[in-house]
Design a protein around this motif. Structure first.
Motif, short mmCIF file in Angstrom:
data_model
loop_
_atom_site.label_atom_id
_atom_site.label_comp_id
_atom_site.label_asym_id
_atom_site.label_seq_id
_atom_site.Cartn_x
_atom_site.Cartn_y
_atom_site.Cartn_z
N LEU A 54 -86.42 17.91 24.30
CA LEU A 54 -86.74 17.94 25.73
C LEU A 54 -87.08 19.34 26.20
O LEU A 54 -87.65 19.52 27.26
N GLU A 74 -95.99 18.15 21.85
CA GLU A 74 -95.16 17.42 22.80
C GLU A 74 -95.23 15.90 22.60
O GLU A 74 -94.21 15.21 22.65
N ALA A 78 -92.07 13.44 21.64
CA ALA A 78 -91.74 12.28 22.48
C ALA A 78 -91.62 11.03 21.61
O ALA A 78 -90.71 10.21 21.79
N ARG A 81 -88.45 11.16 19.65
CA ARG A 81 -87.33 10.88 20.56
C ARG A 81 -87.22 9.37 20.80
O ARG A 81 -86.14 8.80 20.81
N ARG A 82 -88.39 8.76 20.96
CA ARG A 82 -88.42 7.32 21.24
C ARG A 82 -87.95 6.51 20.04
O ARG A 82 -87.28 5.50 20.17
N TYR A 97 -84.87 1.27 40.96
CA TYR A 97 -85.56 0.09 41.52
C TYR A 97 -85.93 -0.93 40.45
O TYR A 97 -86.53 -1.95 40.75
N ILE A 109 -92.20 1.03 26.69
CA ILE A 109 -93.47 0.75 27.39
C ILE A 109 -94.66 1.48 26.76
O ILE A 109 -95.71 0.87 26.53
N PRO A 110 -94.54 2.78 26.45
CA PRO A 110 -95.71 3.46 25.88
C PRO A 110 -96.19 2.88 24.55
O PRO A 110 -97.32 3.12 24.14
N ASN A 112 -96.90 -0.11 23.91
CA ASN A 112 -97.91 -1.13 24.19
C ASN A 112 -97.75 -2.36 23.30
O ASN A 112 -98.73 -2.87 22.74
N LYS B 4 -106.80 2.45 25.23
CA LYS B 4 -106.40 1.05 25.13
C LYS B 4 -105.55 0.72 26.35
O LYS B 4 -104.53 1.37 26.57
N PRO B 5 -105.97 -0.24 27.17
CA PRO B 5 -105.19 -0.50 28.38
C PRO B 5 -103.78 -0.97 28.04
O PRO B 5 -103.58 -1.80 27.15
N ASN B 6 -102.82 -0.44 28.74
CA ASN B 6 -101.43 -0.82 28.54
C ASN B 6 -100.98 -1.55 29.80
O ASN B 6 -100.73 -0.93 30.84
N LEU B 8 -98.29 -3.19 30.47
CA LEU B 8 -96.91 -2.94 30.90
C LEU B 8 -96.84 -1.66 31.73
O LEU B 8 -96.09 -1.56 32.70
N TYR B 12 -95.77 -1.27 35.49
CA TYR B 12 -94.81 -0.24 35.91
C TYR B 12 -95.39 0.56 37.08
O TYR B 12 -94.69 0.86 38.06
N ARG B 15 -95.29 -1.46 40.29
CA ARG B 15 -93.92 -1.49 40.81
C ARG B 15 -93.56 -0.16 41.46
O ARG B 15 -92.87 -0.11 42.47
N SER B 16 -94.03 0.89 40.83
CA SER B 16 -93.75 2.22 41.35
C SER B 16 -94.37 2.39 42.75
O SER B 16 -93.76 2.96 43.65
N LEU B 293 -88.07 9.65 32.35
CA LEU B 293 -89.03 9.00 31.43
C LEU B 293 -89.30 9.87 30.21
O LEU B 293 -89.39 9.36 29.09
N LYS B 294 -89.39 11.16 30.44
CA LYS B 294 -89.60 12.06 29.29
C LYS B 294 -88.38 12.02 28.37
O LYS B 294 -88.51 12.00 27.14
N GLY B 297 -88.27 9.11 26.02
CA GLY B 297 -89.29 9.00 24.99
C GLY B 297 -90.73 8.93 25.45
O GLY B 297 -91.63 8.71 24.65
N TRP B 298 -90.97 9.09 26.75
CA TRP B 298 -92.36 9.11 27.20
C TRP B 298 -92.91 10.52 26.99
O TRP B 298 -92.19 11.51 27.21
N SER B 299 -94.17 10.58 26.60
CA SER B 299 -94.81 11.89 26.48
C SER B 299 -95.49 12.22 27.81
O SER B 299 -95.61 11.35 28.69
N SER B 300 -95.94 13.45 27.94
CA SER B 300 -96.68 13.84 29.16
C SER B 300 -97.91 12.94 29.33
O SER B 300 -98.26 12.57 30.44
N ASP B 301 -98.55 12.60 28.20
CA ASP B 301 -99.73 11.73 28.26
C ASP B 301 -99.38 10.37 28.87
O ASP B 301 -100.13 9.82 29.67
N ASP B 302 -98.23 9.82 28.44
CA ASP B 302 -97.80 8.51 28.95
C ASP B 302 -97.57 8.59 30.46
O ASP B 302 -97.94 7.69 31.21
#
Lengths: 222, 395
Positions: A54, A74, A78, A81-82, A97, A109-110, A112, B4-6, B8, B12, B15-16, B293-294, B297-302
């Motif tokens: 992180l 990065e 990530a 980490r995931r 929420y 989610i990432p 896909n 590639k369209p995601n 989910l 998200y 919803r946000s 989110l980071k 496991g989310w990357s900056s790209d995500d």
């Protein structure tokens, strides 16, 4: 499995440089359970954040499962980490929420993948943490203990080989703390590597803890 | 595959947006409103330009007016024959016309005198002479009036006839023989067509003169040469060509477009305030979410992808809503209020239907001015937050 070599981390506090970690070297074997103890601000959380990728160390190297995380781009850190690391936070850090199920799915989610597969994975993790019956509830309507279980389920959803827990019992009463410890013990027995940063004395006498390392002013006290 | 369209991630993102419903709806509303106003203005301008151009095509090729001491004066009819001698001129028609001020309504009617035996110089008049018996008008002292004129007269209890006051102060009763509606309402709404002898009587004009003369040429490319020849023969006559009128209309149109430029500026200003607010940073709650989110496991790209979906969904839907509303407003509701800014507030303003005219390049311009700018304004602060240490933004 986790190797830190002379890791330093400095932050700027105003005009001054603060040393959060000073030349920390550490090796944690696969399946080991290590407790990092120390007072608030000693550098425990920083150490966990560095291992999770992180943040980047100011100097030194960190390897996780043979990959030098401190040098990975990065997006790769990530992904690591995931796939390999589950993080349990002191303040749960759930997304208020979303429902419990959606929070557990969030790390996936990432990737896909089809929703059906994600839901199956999330249900398994939630059943493991005894929170599956609350899957549809929004997390801000759950009790502190339930929220912690959702947070653990989220950490477990991708079957990580490493769990990093930052003050996991800080917001729990003793009963819930013992429940959490039981969950962690089960993980330890299933072969997961555990690294727990805490100053809760409950952890210092646990039979499944292999090592207790004290950190003071950013330095390891052996 | 690069993108590639995601779905989910899209779910998200939606919803946000829904979570921050108040803020999202406000931005959506303002963005839709801005696009609606700008699209409406541009569509009205396009439609009116189209109508003007159509009208221009029906105007005479050359109109000759006589000026004495800098003032417009009537033209002696003997010049009609003389003009026909100029090579290239195929027809010459003397016109008798003028304005009649109708005091009770404070409006001017355009009166045009026509002769049943003359070739009509405009499509409207040609149609009218086919539909109405002009010889009968002459016999019965009748007139044909535009819809706008009929409305004004009937409001003043003139439903069957109207009493003109001639220049000598006498009454001249003229029967309303018919009402016409032209597709070219710009030229016909305030028009009264009556026999030339009545026009002469109402205006008190000398019957050996005309108000002006219309010239038709065989080859439009010869217009400048013919104009030159006319000027040489009659230095007191000014020739007005279709091009001159086009320039004049364009000038008025551009002048009125200034109002819309001001409107556009206000809209753009409001939009850029939103953009400035967006780029100035994320709320602490949003930053914290990015940190979480980071951490999981989310990357900056995500994170940027998710923010892209959020801003794209919001701005694109606002764009479509804005455009749809403006199409409905301009073409179904005929742009009530806004068109008055262009057409003026005269009681006899033309009541024509705006012709459908959607300029694709205008839509592309509006899209480029709204959607990508909004997306960029959302992505920039999100990118800043996503490049911070997750640990830092979660604290």
């Amino acid at each position: 499995m986790i190797v830190l070599h002379e890791v330093c981390k400095q932050f700027m506090q105003g005009d001054e440089e603060a040393h959060a970690l000073k030349k920390v070297s550490l090796e944690i074997k696969k399946g080991e359970c290590v407790v990092l103890k120390g007072s608030s601000g000693s550098g425990k959380s920083t150490l966990l954040s560095l291992i999770a990728g992180l943040m980047q160390p100011s100097s030194g190297t960190i390897s996780v499962e043979g990959k030098e995380i401190s040098k990975l781009p990065e997006s790769f850190s990530a992904q690591l980490r995931r796939e390999k690391i589950g993080f349990i936070f002191q303040k749960f850090h759930l997304i208020p929420y979303l429902s419990a199920l959606e929070n557990v799915i969030a790390p996936l989610i990432p990737e896909n993948l089809p929703v059906r597969i994600l839901e199956e994975k999330a249900k398994i993790a939630m059943e493991q943490c005894g929170i599956a019956h609350k899957a549809k509830m929004r997390v801000n309507r759950l009790s502190g203990g339930e929220q912690q279980r959702v947070a653990i389920a989220r950490a477990l959803v991708n079957n990580p080989s490493i769990i990093l827990a930052d003050e996991p019992t800080a917001n729990l009463d003793e009963t819930l703390s013992r429940e959490l410890i039981a969950s962690l013990e089960a993980l330890k027995h299933s072969g997961v590597t555990l690294l727990i940063a805490t100053h809760d004395p409950l952890f210092f006498e646990l039979p499944f803890v292999d090592r207790i390392i004290e950190i003071k002013n950013g330095e390891m006290i052996l | 595959m690069f993108f590639k369209p995601n779905f989910l991630l899209l779910d998200y993102a939606i919803r946000s947006l829904m979570r921050r419903f108040g803020k999202s709806f406000f931005i959506f509303f303002i963005l839709s409103l801005l696009i609606f106003v700008l699209a409406s203005v541009l569509m009205i301008a396009d439609a009116i330009k189209l109508e003007l151009n159509t009208t221009l095509k029906t105007l005479p090729q050359i109109t000759l007016q006589r000026f004495i001491a800098g003032k417009q004066s009537d033209v002696p009819l003997e010049r009609v024959e003389a003009l026909l001698d100029i090579e290239g001129i195929s027809a010459v028609t003397p016109r008798v016309w003028g304005y009649y001020y109708f005091k009770p309504a404070g409006v001017n009617f355009s009166i045009v005198g026509i002769d049943a035996y003359e070739e009509q110089y405009s499509a409207t008049l040609s149609t009218l002479t086919q539909r109405f018996d002009i010889k009968l008008l002459e016999k019965e002292n009748g007139m044909i009036i535009g819809e706008g004129v009929q409305k004004i007269l009937s409001e003043n209890y003139y439903t069957e006839f109207f009493n003109f006051i001639t220049s000598e102060g006498k009454w001249q009763r003229v029967h309303i023989a018919g009402v016409f509606h032209s597709d070219l309402a710009l030229e016909s709404n305030d028009l009264i067509i009556l026999p030339k002898k009545l026009a002469y009587a109402i205006f008190g004009m000398d019957k050996s003169k005309a108000t002006d003369i219309i010239v038709k040429v065989a080859n439009v490319k010869e217009i400048p040469t013919i104009v030159q020849k006319i000027n040489e023969r009659y230095p007191d006559m000014r020739a007005i060509t279709q091009d001159d009128i086009r320039v004049s209309y364009q000038n008025i149109f551009d002048y009125k477009s200034g109002f819309f430029l001001a409107l556009f500026s206000i809209c753009a200003f409001a939009f850029f305030i939103i953009i400035y607010d967006k780029t100035s940073g994320l709320s602490s709650e949003e930053k914290k979410e990015i940190g979480i989110l980071k951490a999981i496991g989310w990357s900056s790209d995500d994170i940027l992808k998710e923010k892209f979906y959020e801003s794209f969904t919001l701005s694109l839907s606002a764009f479509f809503v804005g455009i749809t509303c403006s199409l409905f407003y301009v073409y179904a509701l005929q742009a009530s209020f806004l068109r008055n800014l262009f057409m003026g507030y005269s009681a006899l303003k033309p009541s024509f239907a705006l012709p459908f005219s959607v300029d694709v390049s205008m839509l592309i311009l509006l899209f480029l001015l709204s959607v990508p700018i909004y997306i960029a304004a959302t992505l920039i602060p999100a990118w800043r937050a996503s490049t911070l240490d997750a640990d830092e933004v979660m604290r």
